[in-house]
Design a protein around this motif. Structure first.
Motif, PDB file in Angstrom:
ATOM      1  N   GLN A  92     -11.070 -15.449  12.850  1.00  0.00           N
ATOM      2  CA  GLN A  92     -11.577 -16.568  12.364  1.00  0.00           C
ATOM      3  C   GLN A  92     -10.878 -17.353  11.169  1.00  0.00           C
ATOM      4  O   GLN A  92     -10.926 -18.421  11.085  1.00  0.00           O
ATOM      5  CB  GLN A  92     -13.051 -16.239  11.388  1.00  0.00           C
ATOM      6  CG  GLN A  92     -12.880 -15.051  10.509  1.00  0.00           C
ATOM      7  CD  GLN A  92     -14.227 -14.536  10.019  1.00  0.00           C
ATOM      8  OE1 GLN A  92     -15.038 -15.479  10.016  1.00  0.00           O
ATOM      9  NE2 GLN A  92     -14.331 -13.259   9.692  1.00  0.00           N
ATOM     10  N   TYR A  93     -10.096 -16.440  10.662  1.00  0.00           N
ATOM     11  CA  TYR A  93      -9.252 -17.223   9.521  1.00  0.00           C
ATOM     12  C   TYR A  93      -8.133 -17.639  10.051  1.00  0.00           C
ATOM     13  O   TYR A  93      -7.837 -18.823   9.547  1.00  0.00           O
ATOM     14  CB  TYR A  93      -8.662 -16.013   8.638  1.00  0.00           C
ATOM     15  CG  TYR A  93      -9.963 -14.956   7.870  1.00  0.00           C
ATOM     16  CD1 TYR A  93     -10.748 -15.822   7.019  1.00  0.00           C
ATOM     17  CD2 TYR A  93     -10.061 -14.009   8.489  1.00  0.00           C
ATOM     18  CE1 TYR A  93     -11.695 -15.146   6.398  1.00  0.00           C
ATOM     19  CE2 TYR A  93     -11.136 -12.917   7.573  1.00  0.00           C
ATOM     20  CZ  TYR A  93     -12.118 -13.670   6.689  1.00  0.00           C
ATOM     21  OH  TYR A  93     -12.972 -13.034   6.150  1.00  0.00           O
ATOM     22  N   LEU A  94      -7.664 -17.190  11.163  1.00  0.00           N
ATOM     23  CA  LEU A  94      -6.442 -17.808  11.794  1.00  0.00           C
ATOM     24  C   LEU A  94      -6.712 -19.097  12.587  1.00  0.00           C
ATOM     25  O   LEU A  94      -6.064 -20.119  12.556  1.00  0.00           O
ATOM     26  CB  LEU A  94      -5.821 -16.802  12.818  1.00  0.00           C
ATOM     27  CG  LEU A  94      -5.397 -15.478  12.452  1.00  0.00           C
ATOM     28  CD1 LEU A  94      -4.787 -14.685  13.707  1.00  0.00           C
ATOM     29  CD2 LEU A  94      -3.827 -15.914  11.702  1.00  0.00           C
ATOM     30  N   TRP A  95      -8.223 -19.241  13.122  1.00  0.00           N
ATOM     31  CA  TRP A  95      -8.614 -20.402  13.710  1.00  0.00           C
ATOM     32  C   TRP A  95      -8.877 -21.589  12.692  1.00  0.00           C
ATOM     33  O   TRP A  95      -8.356 -22.562  13.240  1.00  0.00           O
ATOM     34  CB  TRP A  95      -9.980 -19.905  14.190  1.00  0.00           C
ATOM     35  CG  TRP A  95     -10.365 -21.125  15.208  1.00  0.00           C
ATOM     36  CD1 TRP A  95     -11.452 -22.088  15.126  1.00  0.00           C
ATOM     37  CD2 TRP A  95      -9.784 -21.754  16.228  1.00  0.00           C
ATOM     38  NE1 TRP A  95     -11.534 -23.112  15.927  1.00  0.00           N
ATOM     39  CE2 TRP A  95     -10.435 -22.765  16.884  1.00  0.00           C
ATOM     40  CE3 TRP A  95      -8.624 -21.283  17.207  1.00  0.00           C
ATOM     41  CZ2 TRP A  95     -10.064 -23.480  17.978  1.00  0.00           C
ATOM     42  CZ3 TRP A  95      -8.470 -22.076  18.399  1.00  0.00           C
ATOM     43  CH2 TRP A  95      -9.245 -23.155  18.763  1.00  0.00           C
ATOM     44  N   VAL A  96      -9.138 -21.186  11.526  1.00  0.00           N
ATOM     45  CA  VAL A  96      -9.213 -22.280  10.414  1.00  0.00           C
ATOM     46  C   VAL A  96      -7.833 -22.878  10.058  1.00  0.00           C
ATOM     47  O   VAL A  96      -7.656 -24.159  10.129  1.00  0.00           O
ATOM     48  CB  VAL A  96      -9.932 -21.668   9.130  1.00  0.00           C
ATOM     49  CG1 VAL A  96      -9.694 -22.648   8.082  1.00  0.00           C
ATOM     50  CG2 VAL A  96     -11.104 -21.209   9.421  1.00  0.00           C
ATOM     51  N   VAL A  97      -6.722 -22.141  10.032  1.00  0.00           N
ATOM     52  CA  VAL A  97      -5.433 -22.551   9.949  1.00  0.00           C
ATOM     53  C   VAL A  97      -5.123 -23.409  11.171  1.00  0.00           C
ATOM     54  O   VAL A  97      -4.387 -24.378  10.970  1.00  0.00           O
ATOM     55  CB  VAL A  97      -4.635 -21.291   9.561  1.00  0.00           C
ATOM     56  CG1 VAL A  97      -2.944 -21.967   9.400  1.00  0.00           C
ATOM     57  CG2 VAL A  97      -5.105 -20.507   8.224  1.00  0.00           C
ATOM     58  N   PHE A  98      -5.215 -22.753  12.157  1.00  0.00           N
ATOM     59  CA  PHE A  98      -4.886 -23.475  13.558  1.00  0.00           C
ATOM     60  C   PHE A  98      -5.397 -24.784  13.478  1.00  0.00           C
ATOM     61  O   PHE A  98      -4.907 -25.871  13.696  1.00  0.00           O
ATOM     62  CB  PHE A  98      -5.013 -22.571  14.744  1.00  0.00           C
ATOM     63  CG  PHE A  98      -4.781 -23.193  16.103  1.00  0.00           C
ATOM     64  CD1 PHE A  98      -3.558 -23.418  16.482  1.00  0.00           C
ATOM     65  CD2 PHE A  98      -5.709 -23.859  16.894  1.00  0.00           C
ATOM     66  CE1 PHE A  98      -3.137 -23.898  17.683  1.00  0.00           C
ATOM     67  CE2 PHE A  98      -5.410 -24.363  18.119  1.00  0.00           C
ATOM     68  CZ  PHE A  98      -4.116 -24.497  18.429  1.00  0.00           C
ATOM     69  N   THR A  99      -6.685 -24.929  13.535  1.00  0.00           N
ATOM     70  CA  THR A  99      -7.411 -26.176  13.493  1.00  0.00           C
ATOM     71  C   THR A  99      -6.966 -27.092  12.592  1.00  0.00           C
ATOM     72  O   THR A  99      -6.975 -28.397  12.757  1.00  0.00           O
ATOM     73  CB  THR A  99      -9.056 -26.043  13.638  1.00  0.00           C
ATOM     74  OG1 THR A  99      -9.260 -25.602  12.313  1.00  0.00           O
ATOM     75  CG2 THR A  99      -9.594 -25.412  14.546  1.00  0.00           C
ATOM     76  N   ASN A 155     -14.663 -26.924  25.500  1.00  0.00           N
ATOM     77  CA  ASN A 155     -14.979 -26.319  24.354  1.00  0.00           C
ATOM     78  C   ASN A 155     -15.493 -24.903  24.803  1.00  0.00           C
ATOM     79  O   ASN A 155     -15.474 -23.934  23.979  1.00  0.00           O
ATOM     80  CB  ASN A 155     -15.999 -27.480  23.876  1.00  0.00           C
ATOM     81  CG  ASN A 155     -15.373 -28.328  22.933  1.00  0.00           C
ATOM     82  OD1 ASN A 155     -14.122 -28.576  22.709  1.00  0.00           O
ATOM     83  ND2 ASN A 155     -16.294 -29.221  22.506  1.00  0.00           N
ATOM     84  N   ILE A 156     -16.485 -24.950  25.824  1.00  0.00           N
ATOM     85  CA  ILE A 156     -17.064 -23.772  26.317  1.00  0.00           C
ATOM     86  C   ILE A 156     -16.073 -22.680  26.673  1.00  0.00           C
ATOM     87  O   ILE A 156     -16.020 -21.458  26.308  1.00  0.00           O
ATOM     88  CB  ILE A 156     -17.901 -24.086  27.612  1.00  0.00           C
ATOM     89  CG1 ILE A 156     -19.312 -24.937  27.301  1.00  0.00           C
ATOM     90  CG2 ILE A 156     -18.422 -22.792  28.311  1.00  0.00           C
ATOM     91  CD1 ILE A 156     -20.063 -25.480  28.433  1.00  0.00           C
ATOM     92  N   GLY A 157     -14.789 -23.203  27.269  1.00  0.00           N
ATOM     93  CA  GLY A 157     -14.030 -22.274  27.763  1.00  0.00           C
ATOM     94  C   GLY A 157     -12.983 -21.743  26.439  1.00  0.00           C
ATOM     95  O   GLY A 157     -13.059 -20.453  26.303  1.00  0.00           O
ATOM     96  N   VAL A 158     -12.868 -22.395  25.563  1.00  0.00           N
ATOM     97  CA  VAL A 158     -12.157 -22.201  24.410  1.00  0.00           C
ATOM     98  C   VAL A 158     -12.980 -21.396  23.439  1.00  0.00           C
ATOM     99  O   VAL A 158     -12.683 -20.283  22.769  1.00  0.00           O
ATOM    100  CB  VAL A 158     -11.494 -23.191  23.321  1.00  0.00           C
ATOM    101  CG1 VAL A 158     -11.257 -23.025  21.825  1.00  0.00           C
ATOM    102  CG2 VAL A 158     -10.716 -24.165  24.137  1.00  0.00           C
ATOM    103  N   GLY A 159     -14.422 -21.642  23.461  1.00  0.00           N
ATOM    104  CA  GLY A 159     -15.422 -20.743  22.761  1.00  0.00           C
ATOM    105  C   GLY A 159     -15.515 -19.376  23.319  1.00  0.00           C
ATOM    106  O   GLY A 159     -15.674 -18.411  22.637  1.00  0.00           O
ATOM    107  N   LEU A 160     -15.364 -19.197  24.910  1.00  0.00           N
ATOM    108  CA  LEU A 160     -15.389 -17.979  25.368  1.00  0.00           C
ATOM    109  C   LEU A 160     -14.349 -17.211  24.943  1.00  0.00           C
ATOM    110  O   LEU A 160     -14.360 -16.053  24.773  1.00  0.00           O
ATOM    111  CB  LEU A 160     -15.357 -18.279  26.866  1.00  0.00           C
ATOM    112  CG  LEU A 160     -16.814 -18.630  27.714  1.00  0.00           C
ATOM    113  CD1 LEU A 160     -16.283 -19.180  29.254  1.00  0.00           C
ATOM    114  CD2 LEU A 160     -17.775 -17.993  27.622  1.00  0.00           C
ATOM    115  N   ILE A 161     -13.070 -17.716  24.902  1.00  0.00           N
ATOM    116  CA  ILE A 161     -11.903 -17.056  24.346  1.00  0.00           C
ATOM    117  C   ILE A 161     -12.049 -16.625  22.975  1.00  0.00           C
ATOM    118  O   ILE A 161     -11.721 -15.151  22.878  1.00  0.00           O
ATOM    119  CB  ILE A 161     -10.641 -18.004  24.702  1.00  0.00           C
ATOM    120  CG1 ILE A 161     -10.438 -18.296  26.234  1.00  0.00           C
ATOM    121  CG2 ILE A 161      -9.370 -16.990  24.284  1.00  0.00           C
ATOM    122  CD1 ILE A 161      -9.504 -19.318  26.421  1.00  0.00           C
ATOM    123  N   LEU A 162     -12.668 -17.586  22.253  1.00  0.00           N
ATOM    124  CA  LEU A 162     -12.641 -16.931  20.712  1.00  0.00           C
ATOM    125  C   LEU A 162     -13.606 -16.184  20.486  1.00  0.00           C
ATOM    126  O   LEU A 162     -13.343 -15.303  19.676  1.00  0.00           O
ATOM    127  CB  LEU A 162     -12.817 -18.363  19.861  1.00  0.00           C
ATOM    128  CG  LEU A 162     -11.615 -19.400  19.856  1.00  0.00           C
ATOM    129  CD1 LEU A 162     -11.952 -20.656  19.051  1.00  0.00           C
ATOM    130  CD2 LEU A 162     -10.503 -18.762  19.258  1.00  0.00           C
TER     131      LEU A 162
END
Length: 255
Positions: free
Chosen positions: A168-175, A150-157
């Motif tokens: 942020q909108y793409l991430w909602v769709v992706f999740t 989660n830390i790694g993905v958070g750093l990327i995002l």
């Protein structure tokens, strides 16, 4: 890194306290929502999916809870981590502090919520007739890996969000897509062997599967399963740290 965190220990602690208080500000139930929210989601999923996927399946409630527990933590941690830099721009533009502190504080706050929900999960295991064995101790491995992932993905995002607000909108769709691809409310046994192997490319499914194997099946995943999970963590952390190191000085120009 750890030395810098120690040097800024007071700021880090205050960030964690602020994030935790801010989440429950002006709510009647306060911290109780950390427990009620996943329970309500579990109730909805059980009512909706039991008739379609859970008929004749033993410990289906625990099966659902495993998936919802892991995915909710991943989703909350990464979604909040994504805006951690931008949300604290007023601080790091005026004070020279390590920018990853803001992401870490978000992860600590979501980890506390996860811990509270995990306690409720173990209670549900008791009510569902799950037998507790010494193998439950091994859950520390996927939990530790999930925190780092989660830390790694958070750093990327958070780095991408500084340059591209659309993320942020793409991430909602992706999740949302990721949730349906993580076998939270269905089993993958109905699929071909090739399709089942493709599920292993989904890191979130790996964490969920590990929990289910220990809790429901009382079996320990294979060595390669552990290594595959570790590889996902290494890739996410490595890429995230590289992005922060490369673009650290450029973040100030995109606030």
């Amino acid at each position: 890194m750890f030395q810098k965190i120690k040097q800024n220990q007071f700021l880090f602690e205050e960030l964690v306290k602020r994030d935790f208080k801010k989440k429950y500000k002006r709510t009647v139930l306060g911290m109780a929502w950390s427990i009620l929210s996943p329970l309500l989601m579990l109730l909805v999923m059980r009512l909706v999916f039991t008739q379609f996927f859970g008929q004749g399946m033993e410990h289906y409630t625990t099966y659902l809870f495993c998936g919802n527990l892991v995915f909710s933590y991943f989703n909350e941690s990464t979604s909040q981590g994504m805006t951690s830099l931008m949300g604290n721009a007023g601080i790091f533009t005026k004070v020279n502090v390590p920018k990853y502190l803001f992401l870490f504080s978000k992860n600590v706050q979501t980890l506390i919520n996860f811990g509270l929900t995990l306690c409720v999960f173990f209670l549900f295991c008791v009510l569902d007739g799950i037998t507790f064995t010494w193998k439950f101790i091994l859950l520390l491995y996927p939990i530790g890996c999930l925190v780092l992932f989660n830390i790694g993905v958070g750093l990327i995002l958070s780095a991408l969000f500084m340059f591209f607000r659309d993320i942020q909108y793409l991430w909602v769709v992706f999740t949302q897509l990721l949730m349906y691809m993580s076998a939270i409310f269905y089993t993958i046994e109905r699929y071909s062997y090739t399709a089942q192997c493709l599920f292993l490319l989904n890191p979130v499914y790996l964490f969920i599967r590990y929990f289910r194997k220990i809790v429901i099946e009382a079996t320990i995943p294979s060595v390669w399963f552990h290594l595959l999970m570790l590889a996902d963590v290494a890739i996410a952390l490595g890429l995230g740290c590289w992005m922060y190191k490369k673009y650290n000085t450029r973040f100030l120009y995109y606030v």
